[in-house]
Structure formats: structure tokens, C-alpha cells
Design an enzyme around this catalytic site. Structure first.
Site, PDB file in Angstrom:
ATOM      1  N   ASP A  22       9.120 -19.310   3.410  1.00  0.00           N
ATOM      2  CA  ASP A  22       7.528 -18.835   3.226  1.00  0.00           C
ATOM      3  C   ASP A  22       6.383 -19.599   3.880  1.00  0.00           C
ATOM      4  O   ASP A  22       6.607 -21.210   3.515  1.00  0.00           O
ATOM      5  CB  ASP A  22       7.109 -17.845   2.051  1.00  0.00           C
ATOM      6  CG  ASP A  22       5.410 -17.189   2.662  1.00  0.00           C
ATOM      7  OD1 ASP A  22       6.065 -16.705   3.875  1.00  0.00           O
ATOM      8  OD2 ASP A  22       4.868 -16.901   1.801  1.00  0.00           O
ATOM      9  N   SER A  23       5.341 -19.071   4.105  1.00  0.00           N
ATOM     10  CA  SER A  23       4.603 -19.909   4.372  1.00  0.00           C
ATOM     11  C   SER A  23       3.575 -20.803   3.435  1.00  0.00           C
ATOM     12  O   SER A  23       2.741 -21.547   2.456  1.00  0.00           O
ATOM     13  CB  SER A  23       2.852 -19.564   5.293  1.00  0.00           C
ATOM     14  OG  SER A  23       2.810 -18.735   4.652  1.00  0.00           O
ATOM     15  N   TYR A  54      -0.291 -20.154   8.218  1.00  0.00           N
ATOM     16  CA  TYR A  54       0.620 -20.114   9.047  1.00  0.00           C
ATOM     17  C   TYR A  54      -0.208 -18.148  10.352  1.00  0.00           C
ATOM     18  O   TYR A  54       0.426 -19.142  11.740  1.00  0.00           O
ATOM     19  CB  TYR A  54       1.848 -19.625   9.577  1.00  0.00           C
ATOM     20  CG  TYR A  54       2.575 -19.865   8.617  1.00  0.00           C
ATOM     21  CD1 TYR A  54       1.793 -22.389   8.160  1.00  0.00           C
ATOM     22  CD2 TYR A  54       3.881 -20.202   8.757  1.00  0.00           C
ATOM     23  CE1 TYR A  54       3.276 -22.285   7.184  1.00  0.00           C
ATOM     24  CE2 TYR A  54       5.023 -21.485   8.258  1.00  0.00           C
ATOM     25  CZ  TYR A  54       4.416 -22.703   7.376  1.00  0.00           C
ATOM     26  OH  TYR A  54       5.391 -23.468   7.505  1.00  0.00           O
ATOM     27  N   GLY A  55      -1.104 -17.866   9.853  1.00  0.00           N
ATOM     28  CA  GLY A  55      -1.394 -16.571  10.917  1.00  0.00           C
ATOM     29  C   GLY A  55      -2.060 -16.434  11.567  1.00  0.00           C
ATOM     30  O   GLY A  55      -2.074 -16.750  12.822  1.00  0.00           O
ATOM     31  N   CYS A  85       8.503 -13.792   5.820  1.00  0.00           N
ATOM     32  CA  CYS A  85       6.843 -14.274   6.772  1.00  0.00           C
ATOM     33  C   CYS A  85       6.997 -13.903   7.892  1.00  0.00           C
ATOM     34  O   CYS A  85       8.248 -14.117   8.608  1.00  0.00           O
ATOM     35  CB  CYS A  85       7.242 -15.826   6.390  1.00  0.00           C
ATOM     36  SG  CYS A  85       5.457 -15.949   7.175  1.00  0.00           S
ATOM     37  N   ASN A  86       6.889 -12.922   7.679  1.00  0.00           N
ATOM     38  CA  ASN A  86       6.126 -11.880   8.895  1.00  0.00           C
ATOM     39  C   ASN A  86       5.957 -12.335   9.950  1.00  0.00           C
ATOM     40  O   ASN A  86       6.041 -12.860  11.132  1.00  0.00           O
ATOM     41  CB  ASN A  86       5.368 -10.898   8.861  1.00  0.00           C
ATOM     42  CG  ASN A  86       6.038  -9.538   8.222  1.00  0.00           C
ATOM     43  OD1 ASN A  86       6.464  -9.205   8.559  1.00  0.00           O
ATOM     44  ND2 ASN A  86       5.421  -9.552   6.618  1.00  0.00           N
ATOM     45  N   THR A  87       4.603 -13.527  10.231  1.00  0.00           N
ATOM     46  CA  THR A  87       4.280 -14.332  11.170  1.00  0.00           C
ATOM     47  C   THR A  87       5.487 -15.310  11.485  1.00  0.00           C
ATOM     48  O   THR A  87       5.838 -15.867  12.432  1.00  0.00           O
ATOM     49  CB  THR A  87       3.073 -15.692   9.820  1.00  0.00           C
ATOM     50  OG1 THR A  87       2.204 -15.191   9.629  1.00  0.00           O
ATOM     51  CG2 THR A  87       2.881 -16.319  11.408  1.00  0.00           C
ATOM     52  N   GLU A 164      -3.545 -16.575  -1.675  1.00  0.00           N
ATOM     53  CA  GLU A 164      -3.328 -18.508  -2.553  1.00  0.00           C
ATOM     54  C   GLU A 164      -4.141 -18.991  -3.258  1.00  0.00           C
ATOM     55  O   GLU A 164      -3.846 -20.203  -4.398  1.00  0.00           O
ATOM     56  CB  GLU A 164      -3.137 -18.620  -1.147  1.00  0.00           C
ATOM     57  CG  GLU A 164      -1.652 -18.702  -0.151  1.00  0.00           C
ATOM     58  CD  GLU A 164      -0.629 -19.441  -0.511  1.00  0.00           C
ATOM     59  OE1 GLU A 164      -0.704 -21.081  -1.670  1.00  0.00           O
ATOM     60  OE2 GLU A 164       0.397 -18.970  -0.355  1.00  0.00           O
ATOM     61  N   CYS A 196       2.340  -8.535   6.146  1.00  0.00           N
ATOM     62  CA  CYS A 196       3.052  -9.844   5.217  1.00  0.00           C
ATOM     63  C   CYS A 196       2.895 -10.057   3.692  1.00  0.00           C
ATOM     64  O   CYS A 196       2.565  -8.969   3.021  1.00  0.00           O
ATOM     65  CB  CYS A 196       0.745 -10.036   5.314  1.00  0.00           C
ATOM     66  SG  CYS A 196       1.033 -11.937   5.143  1.00  0.00           S
ATOM     67  N   THR A 197       3.691 -11.198   3.936  1.00  0.00           N
ATOM     68  CA  THR A 197       4.975 -11.241   2.992  1.00  0.00           C
ATOM     69  C   THR A 197       3.320 -10.960   1.113  1.00  0.00           C
ATOM     70  O   THR A 197       4.407 -10.853   0.613  1.00  0.00           O
ATOM     71  CB  THR A 197       5.860 -11.062   2.276  1.00  0.00           C
ATOM     72  OG1 THR A 197       5.479 -13.057   2.725  1.00  0.00           O
ATOM     73  CG2 THR A 197       7.173 -11.325   3.737  1.00  0.00           C
ATOM     74  N   HIS A 198       2.676 -11.740   1.471  1.00  0.00           N
ATOM     75  CA  HIS A 198       1.589 -12.034   0.767  1.00  0.00           C
ATOM     76  C   HIS A 198       0.847 -10.329   0.115  1.00  0.00           C
ATOM     77  O   HIS A 198      -0.603 -10.303  -0.725  1.00  0.00           O
ATOM     78  CB  HIS A 198       0.536 -13.191   1.429  1.00  0.00           C
ATOM     79  CG  HIS A 198       0.410 -14.006   1.746  1.00  0.00           C
ATOM     80  ND1 HIS A 198       1.695 -14.509   2.125  1.00  0.00           N
ATOM     81  CD2 HIS A 198       0.588 -15.190   0.804  1.00  0.00           C
ATOM     82  CE1 HIS A 198       1.554 -16.142   1.781  1.00  0.00           C
ATOM     83  NE2 HIS A 198       0.493 -16.366   0.940  1.00  0.00           N
TER      84      HIS A 198
END
Ligand code: DGL
Length: 283
Positions: A22-23, A54-55, A85-87, A164, A196-198
Site C-alpha cells: 500500500d502507499s 498516491y491519490g 491499495c485502491n489507487t 497517516e 480506499c484502504t485507509h
């Protein structure tokens, strides 16, 4: 079935780990579910925190970074890769699947399936990063399976930085979530994909704003069910007695900050985080 997940399969070893990328810390929401559903499996996680988010980045750059993370994990020997990570899934999944000899799983299709299963009024919302929303990946996947679905998509660029910086319990977070999701309030949605995994780390705040009548879909959790199915299908599930090495966590950013969030979220007894550089793992 094979082509759907990878180029081919070469000597998969059931004792090897499952890799997650993931980012940043977002993919830990997928790992949390993997720890619950797949306790026999060894997991190796890499978060590219130094270059998160990354978005807002151009697709070509996200593809490049995703390859660097993938190559790092391939060197550690993994039997399956989860792009948590979806992005990155939106722009890099197809290319990576087409070149790897291990199964590669993204997070968008599992989330799509779960949302279609959950909705009763056929009105689904999707929230994600600017990159994911711009790619229309969810909208296309939803419409290709169920063309009459009403889809309302919204980019939430302020959410990832809140997570983050470990601010997701704060009152500022509450205010930002509420203001950002405001445009979705009148759309009569009964299902909202956390694309979004966040975002599962902000789940209580999101649920509070959307109301209990809206089902939130955590695409990461759905993804682990797919991973579980693939472990059985390819006969590469680890056996209970063979997990003797610990899970590994790597970040390109601050190991301390990563560990603080990971400890809080995963609640593992012993969790060590190592900082790494990705510059030599170019495509
Ligand atoms: N967690 C990531 C996702 O699922 C991306 C966050 C970001 O780096 O913008 O899209």
C-alpha cells in the site's frame, strides 16, 4: 481461472508468505482481516509511507511505485501478492497480473461484489482518493455487473493525510469527515464503498455522518475472503504447524510512526517495523 490472477504459476510454495502493498498504513486494514481469517499464513507488508499519498499522483507514477514495491516483495519470496491499495489497483493491477507468476489480487472487484450484495435500493456511493475516483474503476465495475445501479462517487483527498498523521481520533478529523461527505447526504444511498484502504480507520466517523441506514463496505475485508478462496483453489494454504517465522512489516517512511499506528490498529503482541529504500527496485 489462472489467467484471471496471473501470467502463469511457477512452483508455488505453500510455506512462503503472502505479500501486501500500500502507499502507507492503509493496507493494514486488509492485514487486520488477514490476521483474523488466515491465522496460519505468514504476512509481509510494505507501506510506501515516504511517498504517500498516491491519490493525487499521475497514473504512470503510481504504476512505477507499485512495481518498485512489488519487486521488493518478490525478492523476499512471496506466494501471492495483494495490492491493498485502491489507487494502485485501479491503474496497475492488470499490468502486474500480466507479468507475475504468482496470483495477484486487487481490492476493487471484491468491494464491488460486496456492495452489490448489500444494496437494496440500487443506490451505491463510492469514496476514494482522487486517483481512484478519476479512474472510474468502481463505477465501471458496478455498472458492468448491474447496469441499472445508481453510483455517486466522491474523492476525499483530506482523509489519507489524517490517517497517516495518526489524527484519526481527533475532533479535526470529525469535522473534515463531516464536511467532506456532505454532498452525499441527499443522494439516498443505502450502501457506501470505502474505496480506499485507509478509510476503515475513519469508519466510526464516516458511519456517524452517513447514518446507520447506510451499509459501509470495507473492500479490504472482502479481498481477504478472495485470498482465502485462492489459497484453497491453488492448494497453497499453509498448515497450522508450519508458521514458524514472524510476520514482517516494512515502510519507506518513519518506522516509529508506522509502528504507533500499526500497534494501535492491529493489537499484535510483538510487531517490529523496518525502514527500507525502494530506489533499486525499479521496473
Ligand atoms: N490506501 C490507498 C488506497 O486504497 C491510497 C492512499 C493514498 O496514498 O492516496 O487508495
Amino acid at each position: 481461472m489462472l489467467k484471471k490472477y496471473c501470467k502463469g504459476l511457477i512452483d508455488l510454495n505453500k510455506h512462503e508468505a503472502i505479500g501486501f502493498i500500500d502507499s502507507g498504513v492503509g493496507g493494514l486494514t486488509v492485514v487486520k482481516e488477514a490476521l483474523r481469517q488466515l491465522p496460519n499464513e505468514r504476512l509481509i507488508y510494505l507501506g510506501d509511507t515516504a511517498r504517500c499519498p498516491y491519490g493525487p499522483r499521475p497514473a504512470e507514477q503510481v504504476i512505477q511505485f507499485t512495481w518498485e514495491m512489488t519487486n521488493f516483495l518478490l525478492e523476499k519470496k512471496i506466494k501471492m501478492l495483494v495490492i491493498a491499495c485502491n489507487t494502485a489497483t485501479a491503474v496497475a493491477l492488470e499490468e502486474i497480473k500480466a507479468q507475475l507468476n504468482i496470483p495477484v489480487v486487487g481490492v476493487i472487484l471484491p468491494g464491488t461484489r460486496a456492495a452489490l450484495k448489500a444494496t437494496k435500493n440500487n443506490r451505491i456511493g463510492v469514496i476514494g482518493t482522487a486517483g481512484t475516483i478519476k479512474s472510474s474503476a468502481y463505477e465501471e465495475a458496478l455498472k458492468s455487473k448491474a447496469p441499472s445501479t445508481f453510483v455517486s462517487s466522491l474523492a476525499c483527498p483530506k482523509f489519507v493525510p489524517i490517517v497517516e498523521s495518526n489524527e484519526f481520533h481527533s475532533s479535526v478529523a470529525k469535522k473534515i469527515v463531516s464536511e467532506t461527505l456532505n454532498p452525499l447526504q441527499l443522494k439516498k444511498l443505502d450502501t457506501l464503498i470505502l474505496g480506499c484502504t485507509h478509510y476503515p480507520l475513519l469508519r466510526p466517523l464516516i458511519q456517524n455522518v452517513m447514518g446507520n441506514q447506510v451499509t459501509l463496505i470495507d473492500s479490504g475485508a472482502e479481498t481477504v475472503s478472495e485470498v482465502s478462496m485462492l489459497l484453497d483453489y491453488f492448494d497453497i494454504a499453509n498448515s497450522p504447524q508450519s508458521k514458524n517465522e514472524p510476520n514482517e512489516f516494512y515502510t519507506t517512511g518513519s518506522a516509529n510512526m508506522f509502528k504507533t499506528i500499526a500497534d494501535d490498529w492491529l493489537n499484535l503482541e510483538k510487531l517490529t517495523v523496518q525502514q527500507v529504500r525502494l530506489s533499486q527496485f525499479n521496473r
